[in-house]
Write a protein that holds these residues in place. Structure first.
Motif, PDB file in Angstrom:
ATOM      1  N   ARG A  75       7.481  -3.412   0.369  1.00 12.26           N
ATOM      2  CA  ARG A  75       7.594  -2.718   1.646  1.00 12.26           C
ATOM      3  C   ARG A  75       6.266  -2.619   2.382  1.00 12.26           C
ATOM      4  NH1 ARG A  75      11.557   2.473   0.360  1.00 12.26           N
ATOM      5  NH2 ARG A  75      13.421   1.250  -0.218  1.00 12.26           N
ATOM      6  N   ILE A  76       5.177  -2.651   1.651  1.00 10.44           N
ATOM      7  CA  ILE A  76       3.863  -2.495   2.291  1.00 10.44           C
ATOM      8  C   ILE A  76       3.020  -3.757   2.170  1.00 10.44           C
ATOM      9  CG2 ILE A  76       3.785   0.012   2.048  1.00 10.44           C
ATOM     10  CD1 ILE A  76       2.206  -0.347  -0.497  1.00 10.44           C
ATOM     11  N   LEU A 107      -1.715  -6.867   2.984  1.00  3.05           N
ATOM     12  CA  LEU A 107      -1.168  -5.706   3.667  1.00  3.05           C
ATOM     13  C   LEU A 107      -0.811  -6.068   5.110  1.00  3.05           C
ATOM     14  CD1 LEU A 107      -3.763  -3.132   2.322  1.00  3.05           C
ATOM     15  CD2 LEU A 107      -1.479  -3.575   1.439  1.00  3.05           C
ATOM     16  N   LEU A 108      -0.498  -5.074   5.888  1.00  2.91           N
ATOM     17  CA  LEU A 108      -0.182  -5.299   7.294  1.00  2.91           C
ATOM     18  C   LEU A 108      -1.469  -5.449   8.109  1.00  2.91           C
ATOM     19  CD1 LEU A 108       2.663  -2.633   7.664  1.00  2.91           C
ATOM     20  CD2 LEU A 108       2.891  -5.069   7.109  1.00  2.91           C
ATOM     21  N   LEU A 109      -1.315  -5.895   9.342  1.00  7.68           N
ATOM     22  CA  LEU A 109      -2.429  -6.007  10.290  1.00  7.68           C
ATOM     23  C   LEU A 109      -3.499  -6.984   9.825  1.00  7.68           C
ATOM     24  CD1 LEU A 109      -2.824  -2.222  11.196  1.00  7.68           C
ATOM     25  CD2 LEU A 109      -1.461  -3.954  12.376  1.00  7.68           C
ATOM     26  N   GLY A 110      -3.122  -7.982   9.034  1.00  8.57           N
ATOM     27  CA  GLY A 110      -4.066  -9.016   8.625  1.00  8.57           C
ATOM     28  C   GLY A 110      -5.085  -8.581   7.590  1.00  8.57           C
ATOM     29  N   ILE A 111      -4.787  -7.524   6.846  1.00 10.75           N
ATOM     30  CA  ILE A 111      -5.709  -7.032   5.821  1.00 10.75           C
ATOM     31  C   ILE A 111      -5.213  -7.475   4.446  1.00 10.75           C
ATOM     32  CG2 ILE A 111      -6.724  -4.988   4.764  1.00 10.75           C
ATOM     33  CD1 ILE A 111      -6.344  -3.534   7.391  1.00 10.75           C
ATOM     34  N   SER A 112      -6.115  -7.969   3.619  1.00 13.94           N
ATOM     35  CA  SER A 112      -5.760  -8.374   2.258  1.00 13.94           C
ATOM     36  C   SER A 112      -6.860  -7.948   1.295  1.00 13.94           C
ATOM     37  CB  SER A 112      -5.530  -9.885   2.177  1.00 13.94           C
ATOM     38  OG  SER A 112      -6.706 -10.584   2.519  1.00 13.94           O
TER      39      SER A 112
END
Length: 194
Positions: A75-76, A107-112
């Motif tokens: 989900r995230i 993750l969301l918004l292009g964050i890993s």
């Protein structure tokens, strides 16, 4: 200039490499099989102090790598564990298996976020030629492979074509090879390995 001597040590290196990779799909995941073959020719010498000369060294290197990766949607974000195994060898050196485990969390918004641990078949850097370079010991003139254990953790932010990447790693070289001239012919020999 040191003690009246001028040091003119140099290294001339020629390198030819060939790499081939295939990406098959394995049991719903993603696999990678890569093979590499490399050939190096090196020559180094010193005009003022011949005893510091590295001489001529030729070596062939081979590597075979395989990797398995399985993205898991949550989900995230997406969690992608991966396992890799590499086999590195040379004609006159002991071969080595080097496993590695990595975990990537997108993750969301292009964050890993990424983290990993593994062994590595470490090629000695050029600085090893001059490590502890006193009159008796000159380091690793043959640039023989050394094994290391390492782990790393990092993060990435991506916005379109722009990528901001940060990574922290720690690497412990387990068998730094120190060479010295030994024997009646004064050949370089490893002095800290059996």
């Amino acid at each position: 200039e040191r003690r009246g001597y001028q040091y003119h040590t140099y290294l001339r290196e020629h390198f030819v490499g060939l790499k081939m990779s295939v990406t098959p799909t394995i049991a719903g995941g993603h696999g990678l099989l890569a093979a590499e073959a490399r050939y190096r020719s090196q020559f180094g010498g010193d005009f003022q102090i011949p005893s510091r000369s590295f001489g001529e060294h030729k070596r062939a290197e081979y590597a075979l790598r395989t990797q398995w990766r399985r993205p898991l949607a949550t989900r995230i974000g997406t969690i992608s564990p991966s396992l890799s195994l590499s086999f590195d060898a040379e004609p006159h050196e002991q071969s080595s298996w080097t496993p590695r485990v990595d975990l990537s969390w997108s993750l969301l918004l292009g964050i890993s976020i990424n983290a990993g641990w593994g062994k590595s078949f470490r090629r000695a850097p050029l600085s090893s030629l001059f490590w502890k370079a006193d009159y008796y010991t000159i380091g690793n003139p043959n640039l023989k492979p050394e094994r290391a254990t390492e782990w790393d953790v990092g993060g990435r932010l991506r916005r379109g074509p722009f990528i901001l990447d940060s990574r922290y790693f720690e690497r412990v070289v387990e068998d730094i090879i120190v060479w010295d001239r030994r024997g009646p012919d004064h050949r370089f020999q490893p002095v800290n390995l059996p």
